[in-house]
Structures are given as structure tokens and as C-alpha cells.
Design a protein around this motif. Structure first.
Motif, short mmCIF file in Angstrom:
data_model
loop_
_atom_site.label_atom_id
_atom_site.label_comp_id
_atom_site.label_asym_id
_atom_site.label_seq_id
_atom_site.Cartn_x
_atom_site.Cartn_y
_atom_site.Cartn_z
N LEU A 67 0.82 -1.22 0.00
CA LEU A 67 0.00 0.00 0.00
C LEU A 67 0.85 1.26 0.00
CD1 LEU A 67 -2.84 -0.99 2.48
CD2 LEU A 67 -3.18 -0.19 0.14
N ILE A 68 2.11 1.13 0.32
CA ILE A 68 2.98 2.31 0.27
C ILE A 68 3.03 2.89 -1.14
CG2 ILE A 68 5.12 1.03 -0.20
CD1 ILE A 68 4.63 4.15 2.03
N GLU A 69 2.80 2.05 -2.15
CA GLU A 69 2.81 2.53 -3.53
C GLU A 69 1.62 3.44 -3.81
OE1 GLU A 69 3.10 -0.97 -5.97
OE2 GLU A 69 4.79 -1.75 -4.81
N HIS A 70 0.58 3.34 -3.01
CA HIS A 70 -0.57 4.24 -3.14
C HIS A 70 -0.38 5.49 -2.28
CE1 HIS A 70 -4.75 5.52 -3.67
NE2 HIS A 70 -4.78 5.73 -2.36
N PHE A 71 0.05 5.29 -1.03
CA PHE A 71 0.12 6.41 -0.10
C PHE A 71 1.38 7.25 -0.27
CE2 PHE A 71 -3.01 3.70 1.95
CZ PHE A 71 -3.93 4.63 2.42
N CYS A 72 2.44 6.66 -0.79
CA CYS A 72 3.68 7.42 -0.99
C CYS A 72 4.39 6.87 -2.22
CB CYS A 72 4.56 7.31 0.26
SG CYS A 72 5.99 8.41 0.27
N PRO A 73 3.84 7.12 -3.40
CA PRO A 73 4.37 6.48 -4.62
C PRO A 73 5.78 6.92 -4.98
CG PRO A 73 2.71 8.13 -5.16
CD PRO A 73 2.66 7.95 -3.68
N GLU A 74 6.22 8.07 -4.49
CA GLU A 74 7.56 8.57 -4.84
C GLU A 74 8.60 8.22 -3.78
OE1 GLU A 74 8.06 9.91 -7.78
OE2 GLU A 74 5.91 9.69 -8.19
N ASN A 75 8.30 7.30 -2.90
CA ASN A 75 9.25 6.98 -1.83
C ASN A 75 10.53 6.40 -2.40
OD1 ASN A 75 9.46 3.81 -1.16
ND2 ASN A 75 7.41 4.25 -1.99
N LYS A 76 11.64 6.70 -1.70
CA LYS A 76 12.95 6.25 -2.16
C LYS A 76 13.70 5.43 -1.11
CE LYS A 76 12.75 8.13 -6.23
NZ LYS A 76 12.63 7.25 -7.42
N ASN A 77 13.45 5.73 0.14
CA ASN A 77 14.16 4.97 1.18
C ASN A 77 13.20 4.59 2.30
OD1 ASN A 77 13.98 7.66 2.08
ND2 ASN A 77 15.66 7.34 3.51
N ALA A 78 13.40 3.38 2.81
CA ALA A 78 12.46 2.83 3.78
C ALA A 78 13.21 2.31 5.00
CB ALA A 78 11.64 1.70 3.15
N LEU A 79 12.48 2.22 6.09
CA LEU A 79 12.97 1.61 7.32
C LEU A 79 12.01 0.49 7.69
CD1 LEU A 79 14.77 1.62 9.93
CD2 LEU A 79 13.10 3.21 10.91
N LEU A 80 12.54 -0.70 7.92
CA LEU A 80 11.75 -1.84 8.38
C LEU A 80 12.19 -2.21 9.78
CD1 LEU A 80 9.84 -4.29 8.11
CD2 LEU A 80 11.70 -5.50 6.93
N ILE A 81 11.28 -2.11 10.74
CA ILE A 81 11.58 -2.50 12.12
C ILE A 81 10.96 -3.86 12.35
CG2 ILE A 81 11.37 -1.90 14.55
CD1 ILE A 81 11.18 1.01 13.76
N GLY A 82 11.81 -4.85 12.55
CA GLY A 82 11.37 -6.24 12.69
C GLY A 82 11.68 -6.99 11.41
N GLY A 83 12.95 -7.29 11.20
CA GLY A 83 13.37 -7.89 9.93
C GLY A 83 12.89 -9.32 9.76
N GLY A 84 12.94 -10.10 10.85
CA GLY A 84 12.57 -11.51 10.73
C GLY A 84 13.39 -12.20 9.66
N ALA A 85 12.72 -12.81 8.69
CA ALA A 85 13.40 -13.49 7.58
C ALA A 85 13.59 -12.58 6.37
CB ALA A 85 12.64 -14.74 7.18
N TYR A 86 13.32 -11.29 6.52
CA TYR A 86 13.56 -10.28 5.47
C TYR A 86 12.66 -10.45 4.26
CZ TYR A 86 17.81 -8.60 7.83
OH TYR A 86 18.70 -8.06 8.72
N THR A 87 11.53 -11.13 4.39
CA THR A 87 10.65 -11.32 3.23
C THR A 87 10.03 -9.99 2.80
OG1 THR A 87 8.88 -11.95 4.76
CG2 THR A 87 10.14 -13.73 3.73
#
Length: 498
Positions: A280-300
Motif C-alpha cells: 500500500l505504500i505505492e498508493h500512499f507514498c508512490p515517490e518513496n525512495k528509502n524505507a525503514l523496516l523494524i522487525g526484519g525476521g526473515a527479510y521477506t
């Protein structure tokens, strides 16, 4: 009551020691996390302080024996426990920001906050034993009886704090409550009759607290690997999906909960349906370039994000470095310059980081649908918002119902996020029209700008957006805060249902 006055005092002080230790874990978590290093530091410092207190209390009893001195010891116990509630925030803030090594920081913080009160609590038992000792011929029976009473107090203090006090009072209020109880004990000690006491039961502390890091080995023969890390015991197992016949590989830290999963032989496919809603980030922030993921787990989630956004970058916060190694070994993670792995507690990263992001993905669980409480509070949301660019977006996943008792945590989380972000959108994943059902709930929080239109010309986005919850969400649960976040209590019905 006068006859059993010291038995009562021994019982209560034994309970206070364990309550203080358990409350201490909640106090340090938002600043130093909940790793084995923090637990080790907390247990070690308190045990060492109790040992000093035992030694000093015994020496003091030999030099200056009397009920006046005994009551003064208890008075200072009450005073020092209360002081912890007053100084904890500035102490932990300074230590968290100035000491980069979590092990050293945890030892320093635990020593400053808990050592003085623990030393005084430790001194009560040997001093009281000396007061009570009247006849050497019956000393063994006297000590044994009081030792049992103190142990029962410690056990009850453990269960009362873990099951009730933390859920209903919050960490700071527990400290004030313990201080108040000790002041009552002080007045009880001042009554002046001959008294007796026994050393607190120290060995049960380590056994009770360390046992949470172990759970029963699985009986199933499906597991591929069973690994103990610094933070978890991790199971990697493969099970055939009865619906598709495909082999699914799971990463678990709890028998009732999977941290991550992949379809064996299909690394680019997401097995869990909720993970697709991060798109859904592609709808709410289509121009995003860098992201932060908290809780990597298996990185899927990280891999899917980069597959769909090949020119972007993502920082992944995963507290357990062995999770990253396991993701490479079992879950198709490859070295990629676009992925930066940061092995740190998510909350401490939020406090220290200065880099800005277009999007923050959160997918943080300890086990059994329960996220770390310090990642759910208003303070954590404020720190997340501070790391987002002006029109940044946070997307988080929780497991809950929307309505009823099983929806209490969701409503608390929703109220908390809304207290920080102006626009919040909820997307039930599995049962979009059944609010009483347990399911993954994707919450999208937008930092600024105008309300979003929830329509799209993209067919895939249209499917995700069609899950938007348009109905009223009850505001019957208060905002979660560092001082009071009874996450496990709100999730109790959810965990029972797993």
C-alpha cells in the motif's frame, strides 16, 4: 498480629524484592530494550546488591542490635524504592544516549537505580534473624520456618506483579505502591516487640526469570533446525500446506506463532497475505525512495519491497543478528547493497537515529501475537514520526480483532497512533467485513498532507484498498504510554485463542 509481626514483615519484603525486579525490566525496556544482556544486568546487579545487604545487615546486627535500628532500615527501603520512580527517566535517558554498549549501559543503569534499594532490602533479613534468635537449640527450625515464609512471599510477589500489577498499575505506580507498602511495614516494625526474620529466597529469582528463555522442544519431526540465540530459541521447520500441497518453511520463536515463512523454491512469493498489504505504500507514498523496516525476521518484506522498487534502499532493524544469518541460510536472503542490516532494539534505534525516511514499516512481535510493549506507545510513535520526511508514511501490522474483548489491543494501538498521526487508515486483511474476527490488521499512518482518496486505477492496489475499514472504531481504550502499556493484558484473549 503482634505475635506474627516479623513473619509478616519477612513475607512482604520477600514479595517486594521480586516485584521490584520484574518492574525493573519494564522500566529499562524503552531505553535499553529487553535483550538477555538487560535481563542479565538487572538480575546480576540486584543479586549482588542483596549479597552486600546480607553481609552488611548481619554485621550491623552484631554491632547495634535493636528494634529502632531495624525500623530505620525498613524506612530507608521504602524511601529508596520511591526515589527510583522519581529519577528513573533522567537516569535512563542519559545512560541510553551516552553509553553505546547496551551491556555496559544496562549494568550502569541497573546499578544506579536498583542497587541502593536492593542493598537495604537485603540487610533486613539477617538483621531480623539476629533479633529473633533466642535459643541456639531451636535456631535451625526458626530460620527454616522464616526462610519458607520469605520464599512464599517472593513467589506471590512474582505472580502478582507479572499477572496483575504491571497490567493494572504501570511501572512507575508499582514503585510508588511498593514504597507505600514498605512504609506500612516500617510502622509495623516500630511496635517494639521482639522480632525475627529470614534471608530472602535469592535462588528462585534467577530460576523464575531465566526460565522464560526456554520452552518445550517440539515433538514434531518437521523442524529443520533448532537454534538458541542471545535473544530467542528459534525453530526452522517445514510443513506441507494442505491447501496448495506446497512445502512451507517457517521461522518460529513460539510454538503458536510464526515470525516468518517462505514457499520453498519460490523465494519471490509472499506466503503470508498480510505482507502484501505493505505494498500500500505505492498508493500512499508512490515517490518513496528509502524505507525503514523494524522487525526484519526473515527479510521477506524487505526483499519484496526492493523487488518492486529496484532503485530504492531499505534499512532493516532486527535485534537478533542470528535472525539475519538464518534468513540467509533458509529464507533466500542474499547480500544486497540496497539492504542495510542494523542489529539493535527497535526502540533504542528510534531514540538514537537521525536519518530521515519516506516510509517506516513495522512488523515487530516477541511471540504469540504480542509486540514488545515499548514499541507500541505514544512515545515510540512520536519517535517514529520524527524520523519520517514531511509527507512520510508508517505502516504497521498487528494481530487482533477490531471489536470485543479480542480487539482491546487494536483499539489501544489505534488510539495511540491517532494521538500522533493526523490521518490513520485501517485495513483488515483476512476478514474485512467481520470486526469480531482475529486477523492481521494493517494500519497506515500519514504524517502530514491532505486526506487520501482510497481509489486507484491500479487493479492490485484496488484490491488492497477495498479492505479499508469505513466504520466507527470505538475509543474505549486509553493511549498506550511508556508508563502504562498493558499490552499483554489487552492481548490475553487473543493469545488464548491461538
Amino acid at each position: 498480629m503482634n505475635k506474627y509481626r516479623l513473619e509478616i514483615i519477612v513475607f512482604i519484603t520477600g514479595a517486594v524484592v521480586m516485584a521490584l525486579e520484574l518492574a525493573g525490566s519494564r522500566i529499562v525496556a524503552p531505553y535499553l530494550g529487553t535483550s538477555i544482556y538487560v535481563w542479565t544486568s538487572l538480575i546480576g546487579v540486584i543479586l549482588a546488591s542483596l549479597s552486600v545487604g546480607y553481609y552488611w545487615g548481619g554485621r550491623l546486627a552484631d554491632r547495634k542490635l535493636g528494634y529502632k535500628t531495624f525500623s530505620i532500615l525498613i524506612f530507608f527501603c521504602a524511601l529508596l524504592v520511591g526515589i527510583i520512580a522519581v529519577i528513573k527517566t533522567p537516569v535512563l535517558d542519559i545512560v541510553g544516549k551516552s553509553v553505546p554498549d547496551v551491556r555496559l549501559g544496562a549494568v550502569i543503569a541497573a546499578t544506579i537505580l536498583f542497587a541502593p534499594a536492593s542493598i537495604m532490602l537485603g540487610s533486613v533479613s539477617p538483621y531480623a534473624i539476629r533479633l529473633r534468635m533466642e535459643d541456639i537449640a531451636h535456631s535451625g527450625a526458626t530460620v527454616g520456618r522464616l526462610y519458607a515464609i520469605s520464599t512464599v512471599g517472593s513467589i506471590i510477589g512474582t505472580f502478582a506483579t507479572g499477572f496483575f500489577l504491571i497490567s493494572f498499575l504501570g511501572s512507575r505506580n508499582i514503585l510508588f505502591f511498593l514504597s507505600f507498602v514498605l512504609f506500612i511495614v516500617y510502622f509495623l516494625a516500630c511496635l517494639g516487640n521482639k522480632t525475627q526474620a529470614v534471608k530472602a529466597a535469592v535462588l528462585v529469582f534467577a530460576a523464575a526469570l531465566l526460565s522464560v528463555y526456554y520452552f518445550q522442544s517440539p515433538a514434531s519431526g518437521n523442524e529443520a533446525s533448532d537454534i538458541d540465540t542471545k535473544y530467542n530459541r528459534v525453530l526452522i521447520e517445514e510443513i506441507k500446506d494442505p491447501d496448495t500441497g506446497k512445502q512451507i518453511r517457517f521461522m518460529r520463536v513460539d510454538r503458536s506463532w510464526a515470525q516468518s515463512a517462505v514457499i520453498v523454491g519460490e523465494p519471490d512469493e509472499l506466503f503470508f497475505s498480510y505482507a502484501k498489504f505493505y505494498r500500500l505504500i505505492e498508493h500512499f507514498c508512490p515517490e518513496n525512495k528509502n524505507a525503514l523496516l523494524i522487525g526484519g525476521g526473515a527479510y521477506t518484506v524487505a526483499r519484496d519491497y526492493l523487488k518492486r522498487n529496484p532503485n530504492n534502499f531499505i534499512d532493516v532493524i532486527e535485534i537478533d543478528p542470528d535472525f539475519t544469518l538464518l534468513a540467509k541460510k533458509y529464507f533466500y536472503l542474499k547480500d544486497d547493497p540496497r539492504i542495510k542490516s542494523i542489529h539493535e532494539d527497535g526502540r533504542t534505534f528510534l531514540k538514537r537515529a537521525t536519518k530521515k525516511y519516506d516510509v517506516i514499516f513495522m512488523d515487530v512481535f516477541k511471540s504469540s501475537a504480542s509486540p514488545p510493549f515499548h514499541m507500541t506507545t505514544a512515545e515510540a510513535m512520536q519517535e517514529s514520526s520524527a524520523l519520517l520526511n514531511d509527507k512520510g508514511v508508517m505502516i504497521t501490522n498487528i494481530y487482533s480483532a477490531i471489536q470485543g474483548d479480542k480487539g482491546r489491543f487494536f483499539r489501544a494501538a489505534h488510539a495511540t497512533i491517532k494521538s500522533v498521526f493526523p490521518y490513520v487508515y485501517v485495513f483488515p486483511v483476512q476478514y474485512p467485513t467481520q470486526p469480531e474476527k482475529l486477523q492481521n490488521l494493517i494500519i497506515v499512518a500519514v504524517k502530514a498532507g491532505d486526506p487520501y482518496k482510497l481509489t486507484s486505477s491500479n487493479p492490485e492496489q484496488t484490491i488492497y484498498l477495498s479492505h479499508y475499514w469505513q466504520h466507527k472504531i470505538d475509543c474505549d481504550i486509553e493511549v498506550l504510554r511508556d508508563e502504562f502499556a498493558p499490552v499483554e493484558h489487552y492481548l490475553s484473549e487473543v493469545i488464548k485463542a491461538l
